[in-house]
Design a protein around this motif. Structure first.
Motif, PDB file in Angstrom:
ATOM      1  N   LEU A  47      40.489  42.030  42.711  1.00 51.46           N
ATOM      2  CA  LEU A  47      40.758  42.197  43.609  1.00 51.46           C
ATOM      3  C   LEU A  47      42.798  42.040  43.827  1.00 51.46           C
ATOM      4  CD1 LEU A  47      38.153  42.880  46.020  1.00 51.46           C
ATOM      5  CD2 LEU A  47      39.405  44.529  45.185  1.00 51.46           C
ATOM      6  N   ARG A  48      42.682  40.784  43.339  1.00 52.35           N
ATOM      7  CA  ARG A  48      44.232  40.736  43.390  1.00 52.35           C
ATOM      8  C   ARG A  48      45.207  41.268  42.203  1.00 52.35           C
ATOM      9  NH1 ARG A  48      44.975  34.436  45.103  1.00 52.35           N
ATOM     10  NH2 ARG A  48      46.539  34.516  44.492  1.00 52.35           N
ATOM     11  N   ILE A  49      44.004  41.747  41.530  1.00 50.73           N
ATOM     12  CA  ILE A  49      45.304  42.938  40.238  1.00 50.73           C
ATOM     13  C   ILE A  49      45.186  44.178  40.129  1.00 50.73           C
ATOM     14  CG2 ILE A  49      46.317  40.350  38.862  1.00 50.73           C
ATOM     15  CD1 ILE A  49      43.238  41.541  37.038  1.00 50.73           C
ATOM     16  N   GLU A  50      43.912  44.039  40.635  1.00 56.12           N
ATOM     17  CA  GLU A  50      43.585  45.613  40.974  1.00 56.12           C
ATOM     18  C   GLU A  50      43.080  46.305  41.673  1.00 56.12           C
ATOM     19  OE1 GLU A  50      44.427  48.571  39.922  1.00 56.12           O
ATOM     20  OE2 GLU A  50      43.750  47.932  37.632  1.00 56.12           O
ATOM     21  N   ARG A  51      43.972  47.232  42.061  1.00 56.20           N
ATOM     22  CA  ARG A  51      43.726  48.360  43.420  1.00 56.20           C
ATOM     23  C   ARG A  51      41.748  48.292  43.417  1.00 56.20           C
ATOM     24  NH1 ARG A  51      47.126  53.448  42.516  1.00 56.20           N
ATOM     25  NH2 ARG A  51      46.454  52.962  39.988  1.00 56.20           N
ATOM     26  N   VAL A  52      41.281  48.650  44.651  1.00 56.61           N
ATOM     27  CA  VAL A  52      39.891  48.529  45.809  1.00 56.61           C
ATOM     28  C   VAL A  52      40.022  49.986  45.490  1.00 56.61           C
ATOM     29  CG1 VAL A  52      39.117  48.939  47.395  1.00 56.61           C
ATOM     30  CG2 VAL A  52      40.632  47.844  47.772  1.00 56.61           C
ATOM     31  N   GLY A  53      40.314  50.855  45.008  1.00 53.30           N
ATOM     32  CA  GLY A  53      39.799  52.224  44.326  1.00 53.30           C
ATOM     33  C   GLY A  53      39.282  52.102  42.911  1.00 53.30           C
ATOM     34  N   ILE A  54      39.291  50.789  42.352  1.00 56.85           N
ATOM     35  CA  ILE A  54      39.594  51.208  40.813  1.00 56.85           C
ATOM     36  C   ILE A  54      38.051  49.628  41.079  1.00 56.85           C
ATOM     37  CG2 ILE A  54      39.536  50.255  38.608  1.00 56.85           C
ATOM     38  CD1 ILE A  54      41.883  51.704  39.246  1.00 56.85           C
ATOM     39  N   VAL A  55      37.984  48.604  41.480  1.00 57.85           N
ATOM     40  CA  VAL A  55      37.247  47.757  41.339  1.00 57.85           C
ATOM     41  C   VAL A  55      36.047  47.847  42.365  1.00 57.85           C
ATOM     42  CG1 VAL A  55      37.094  44.991  42.634  1.00 57.85           C
ATOM     43  CG2 VAL A  55      38.975  45.982  41.457  1.00 57.85           C
ATOM     44  N   ALA A  56      36.195  48.218  43.957  1.00 61.59           N
ATOM     45  CA  ALA A  56      34.713  48.751  44.226  1.00 61.59           C
ATOM     46  C   ALA A  56      34.077  49.653  43.654  1.00 61.59           C
ATOM     47  CB  ALA A  56      35.192  49.359  45.671  1.00 61.59           C
TER      48      ALA A  56
END
Length: 243
Positions: A47-56
């Motif tokens: 989550l530090r390097i990528e958006r929530v919409g992709i990680v979650a």
């Protein structure tokens, strides 16, 4: 993890040591604790390097990972049940997608880290299910709390980096209590089948999306609504098959 340990330890202390506690159980206890804590640390790194919409959405496939492990370990999953679980998994991923208005470049490392965390969470879920089948629910909840306190809380405290504001305290306590209740519920449900319980328990992305809509007025996009509808259909079909 600290809140969860404070709540769990008295319950463990009040129960006698299970007769089934052997080398095999200790192995699954270890995998459960390390899988869950390592998964959390890695997903936060993502989550530090990528958006929530992709990680979650990627992380929410943990239930599918646990179900796949259970199937590989010999748990019987009927064709209809497997199809319903597949619909739920796809629905969970779609419900967790967050629309973006800009076209920022993505950091592939974030997606890869999210994939690793899903694998670790899935192994942790499966191990928790195995522990819950052999030991009491309190023992199934304990490992992640112990590993989290030893590996995260204590090092932060010893290096004077453990800071908590009064404003955040109620949220931290609520989060710790909710996680304990959630893991206890999963461990109890997994006694009747790890695969089905793991997939149903992985709907946090959909629950969060609907909760944000109800509590904070956030809009649900068409893709998210489709995902929620697929989850409802899958759960209804699964319930009909299990009756």
């Amino acid at each position: 993890m600290l809140v969860g340990l404070v709540v769990t330890l008295p319950a463990v202390a009040l129960t006698s040591t299970p007769d089934q506690l052997d080398a095999g159980s200790v192995k699954w206890l270890t995998v459960s604790g390390i899988g869950n804590v390592a998964g959390l640390l890695i997903v936060y790194a993502a989550l530090r390097i990528e958006r929530v919409g992709i990680v979650a959405p990627i992380t929410s496939t943990e239930g599918a990972v646990a179900a796949a492990i259970a199937a590989a370990a010999g748990e019987a999953i009927g064709g209809g049940t497997g199809l319903a679980l597949g619909v739920i998994v796809v629905g969970v991923v779609l419900a967790g997608l967050v629309g973006e208005q800009n076209e920022e470049r993505h950091d592939r490392r974030g997606a890869l880290l999210a994939l690793v965390s899903a694998g670790l969470f899935g192994m942790g879920l499966y191990a928790t299910g195995r522990v819950g089948a052999d030991l009491t629910v309190t023992w199934a909840v304990l490992p992640a709390r112990v590993v989290g306190v030893v590996a995260v809380t204590l090092p932060l405290a010893l290096t004077s980096r453990l800071r908590l504001t009064w404003r955040a305290l109620p949220l931290v306590v609520a989060s710790g209590l909710a996680e304990v209740v959630g893991f206890a519920s999963f461990a109890a449900g997994a006694r009747h089948g790890i695969a089905v319980t793991a997939v149903l328990a992985s709907q946090f992305a959909a629950v969060a999306a609907v909760g944000a809509y109800v509590l904070f007025g956030e809009r649900l996009g068409r893709v998210q609504l489709t995902g929620v509808a697929m989850i409802l259909a899958g759960v209804a079909a699964l319930s009909a098959l299990r009756v």
